[in-house]
Enzyme design. Structure first.
Site, short mmCIF file in Angstrom:
data_model
loop_
_atom_site.label_atom_id
_atom_site.label_comp_id
_atom_site.label_asym_id
_atom_site.label_seq_id
_atom_site.Cartn_x
_atom_site.Cartn_y
_atom_site.Cartn_z
CB THR A 226 -0.93 0.01 1.22
OG1 THR A 226 -0.15 -0.20 2.41
CG2 THR A 226 -1.99 -1.08 1.11
CB VAL B 164 7.94 1.76 2.97
CG1 VAL B 164 9.30 1.89 2.32
CG2 VAL B 164 6.95 2.73 2.34
CB SER B 165 3.18 0.73 4.53
OG SER B 165 2.18 0.43 5.49
CB SER B 166 2.24 -4.39 2.69
OG SER B 166 2.77 -5.21 3.73
#
Length: 369
Positions: free
Chosen positions: A67, A75-77
């Site tokens: 995401t 770096v984000s998920s």
């Protein structure tokens, strides 16, 4: 539960996650699409927007949804749901438990914890990620989760929890988590041989601290003291196209190659017995390969799933011999699963911001250091 979510739950179950009735109900009740309202990166690198063809069908697959991307790197998920289920089962959450979550991600994991009856405080170092998670939880009408923007190493100072769960790869465990949520368990993906096996950790901030292995995994890596180097640290995964040409030095040992879980069991043992074990892509071979990396970072030896060995670089014979030693030890031990290891952690890292890191492993009463 919609038909889409019902199929989603069955897919998670088929992929081996230990779904209790409570966990199955949580995955069936929480709308995952609310937590990816800004979309996500498809496997082909394109961005999937809400409302696009196939959006919901992809959301309700047992797959990670990236995401946020920075400089080409995720770096984000939202983590793979079957892995989330395994970690939540290991956490053993009961109604009324207070849970500290390190790494807010999309907020979806906190929502699942809430559906299990937990009171959640989630901490994320990225302020924008924390804000998005907070907004998603509001859209989902979940008002009981606190999402804090701050350094996950510190946890939630001055508070006490029954459990803690970490959703980012770390080199060790913060003593603050042990102080706030000890004796645990603290469920965390801890670096080992270029991957992040999930550990169930128990202990106090002053020790002793022990752990067992829950499952294999790979996570995005945290920043700051949580990724400090230490005596048992392995080399970082090798970037693509870094290694020299490798050639076979030993043929296949086994008539049938190890399956994915068996290979990860071998990989874990290799990381116990050899501090040069890590993850690499071998040109012309599988992109996810166990390698004993030489000091130049361009050569060493690769152990493949059929027990064959390939080596390259200036010190190829030495590392090929070390790879053969790993295979001999694993054969002699009877191919133990990673869950058979018992781990003792010790304080390491920055003396001003220490972490508890795996230091001693025991298998069949024989310690390995």
């Amino acid at each position: 539960m919609t038909d889409l979510r019902r199929r989603f739950v069955e897919q998670i179950r088929r992929h081996g996650a230990p779904l209790t009735p409570e966990l199955a109900e949580a995955f069936g009740a929480v709308p995952r699409e609310i937590f990816v309202a800004q979309g996500f990166q498809r496997r082909d690198g394109t961005w999937a927007e809400p409302g696009a063809a196939g959006f919901l069908e992809t959301v309700y697959q047992d797959d990670v949804l990236v995401t946020k991307v920075h400089e080409g790197l995720p770096v984000s998920s939202s983590s793979q749901p079957s892995l989330m289920a395994v970690m939540l089962a290991a956490l053993d959450v009961r109604p009324g438990h207070r849970v500290l979550e390190i790494g807010a991600g999309t907020g979806y994991n906190a929502a699942l914890l809430t559906a299990l009856g937990a009171e959640v405080t989630s901490v994320d170092v990225q302020a924008d990620v924390a804000a998005r998670a907070r907004a998603a939880l509001t859209r989902a009408r979940i008002e009981t989760v606190r999402v804090l923007a701050g350094d996950g190493y510190a946890g939630a100072p001055g508070e006490r929890f029954d459990r803690a769960i970490v959703t980012v790869g770390v080199a060790g465990v913060s003593p603050h988590w042990l102080r706030q949520a000890g004796p645990g368990p603290i469920v965390a993906p801890v670096e080992h041989a270029g991957t992040h096996p999930v550990l169930a950790i128990r202990g106090a901030a002053e020790g002793p601290v022990t752990a067992t292995v829950v499952c294999p995994s790979g996570f995005m890596t945290a920043a700051g003291p949580l990724t400090a180097r230490h005596a048992r640290a392995h080399p970082h995964p090798v970037p693509p196209d870094t290694l020299a040409a490798f050639a076979e030095t030993a043929p296949a040992r086994w008539a049938e190659p190890l399956d994915a879980y068996g290979y990860r069991d071998l990989w874990y043992a290799a990381g116990v017995w050899n501090t040069r074990a890590t993850h690499a892509a071998i040109p012309g071979r599988d992109g996810s390969t166990l390698v004993l990396l030489d000091d130049t970072g361009t050569g060493g030896a690769a152990i493949l799933s059929d027990g064959s060995v390939m080596a390259g670089g200036d010190h190829a014979p030495r590392y090929a011999a070390e790879a053969a030693e790993v295979l001999d030890r694993w054969d002699a031990a009877g191919h133990p699963p990673m869950q058979a290891w018992r781990i003792t952690l010790r304080r390491a890292g920055d003396p001003e911001a220490p972490i508890w890191c795996p230091a001693v492993w025991e298998l069949d009463q024989a310690p390995a250091r």
